[in-house]
Design an enzyme around this catalytic site. Structure first.
Site, PDB file in Angstrom:
ATOM      1  N   HIS A 156       2.205   1.695  -3.511  1.00  0.00           N
ATOM      2  CA  HIS A 156       1.111   2.031  -4.426  1.00  0.00           C
ATOM      3  C   HIS A 156       0.720   3.511  -4.274  1.00  0.00           C
ATOM      4  O   HIS A 156       0.613   4.242  -5.263  1.00  0.00           O
ATOM      5  CB  HIS A 156      -0.080   1.116  -4.117  1.00  0.00           C
ATOM      6  CG  HIS A 156      -1.310   1.388  -4.906  1.00  0.00           C
ATOM      7  ND1 HIS A 156      -1.691   0.606  -5.971  1.00  0.00           N
ATOM      8  CD2 HIS A 156      -2.273   2.337  -4.774  1.00  0.00           C
ATOM      9  CE1 HIS A 156      -2.831   1.075  -6.465  1.00  0.00           C
ATOM     10  NE2 HIS A 156      -3.203   2.117  -5.747  1.00  0.00           N
ATOM     11  N   GLU A 157       0.515   3.948  -3.033  1.00  0.00           N
ATOM     12  CA  GLU A 157       0.047   5.325  -2.807  1.00  0.00           C
ATOM     13  C   GLU A 157       1.159   6.358  -3.047  1.00  0.00           C
ATOM     14  O   GLU A 157       0.893   7.444  -3.558  1.00  0.00           O
ATOM     15  CB  GLU A 157      -0.539   5.472  -1.407  1.00  0.00           C
ATOM     16  CG  GLU A 157      -1.697   4.534  -1.076  1.00  0.00           C
ATOM     17  CD  GLU A 157      -2.897   4.577  -2.022  1.00  0.00           C
ATOM     18  OE1 GLU A 157      -2.952   5.409  -2.938  1.00  0.00           O
ATOM     19  OE2 GLU A 157      -3.802   3.734  -1.846  1.00  0.00           O
ATOM     20  N   ILE A 158       2.397   6.028  -2.694  1.00  0.00           N
ATOM     21  CA  ILE A 158       3.500   6.961  -2.973  1.00  0.00           C
ATOM     22  C   ILE A 158       3.710   7.078  -4.480  1.00  0.00           C
ATOM     23  O   ILE A 158       3.966   8.176  -4.994  1.00  0.00           O
ATOM     24  CB  ILE A 158       4.779   6.549  -2.206  1.00  0.00           C
ATOM     25  CG1 ILE A 158       4.560   6.794  -0.697  1.00  0.00           C
ATOM     26  CG2 ILE A 158       5.996   7.337  -2.709  1.00  0.00           C
ATOM     27  CD1 ILE A 158       5.643   6.230   0.215  1.00  0.00           C
ATOM     28  N   CYS A 177       0.825  -1.212   0.000  1.00  0.00           N
ATOM     29  CA  CYS A 177       0.000   0.000   0.000  1.00  0.00           C
ATOM     30  C   CYS A 177       0.862   1.267   0.000  1.00  0.00           C
ATOM     31  O   CYS A 177       0.562   2.214  -0.722  1.00  0.00           O
ATOM     32  CB  CYS A 177      -0.952   0.005   1.197  1.00  0.00           C
ATOM     33  SG  CYS A 177      -2.268  -1.215   1.053  1.00  0.00           S
TER      34      CYS A 177
END
Length: 165
Positions: A132-134, A129
């Site tokens: 993915h978010e970075i 996660c």
């Protein structure tokens, strides 16, 4: 708290780099609360400010069995050579998922809501996660991590779903 409209693929804002947060105030707290509410309604386990069209480096995560967490200006300090594959998707591209290979462990640095620097070691789903978010904050929409063939197939599935709605 407010549920914000989510930017949908292929909106070009999903490919833009988010700006560093410099003001840690009530507005930032409201944004993170709104992001949490929006993510839960989507539903999802992670969301960034760019997912709602706000180009700031803010991430909210709420994984199963974990309290919600906020990461401001997160960045990866180190990533393991060991990798794992995990099914990923996005609140900005609902209805489709595909397997992505990422580092199994990461160490990140970020700021909390008061602007204090923090570090966190993560593995498994939490590490996935974070990456993915970075990526999203860096303007890298998750499907760019797929091979061209898999990405094209996924986009066709997504477009078909959109036509059916």
């Amino acid at each position: 708290m407010t549920i914000l409209p989510i930017v949908k693929y292929p909106d070009p804002r999903l490919n833009q780099i988010a700006e560093t947060v410099t003001v840690f105030d009530a507005g930032l707290r409201k944004l993170t609360n709104d992001l949490l509410e929006t993510m839960r309604a989507a539903p999802g386990i992670g969301i960034t400010a760019p997912h709602v069209g706000i180009l700031q480096r803010v991430v909210v995560l709420e994984l199963p069995g974990m309290a919600s967490r906020v990461y401001v200006n997160p960045r990866i300090l180190s990533a393991s050579n060991e990798t794992m594959r995990h099914e990923e998707g996005s609140v900005s591209m609902p209805g489709v998922v595909d397997e992505v290979e990422r580092s199994a462990k990461v160490t990140i640095a970020y700021q909390d809501l008061d602007g204090h620097e923090q570090t966190e070691e993560a593995e498994g789903l939490l590490a996935i996660c974070h990456q993915h978010e970075i990526d999203q904050l860096d303007g890298i929409f998750w499907i760019r991590r797929l091979s061209r063939l898999r990405r094209e197939r996924l986009i066709k599935r997504y477009e078909k779903l959109q036509r059916q709605r």
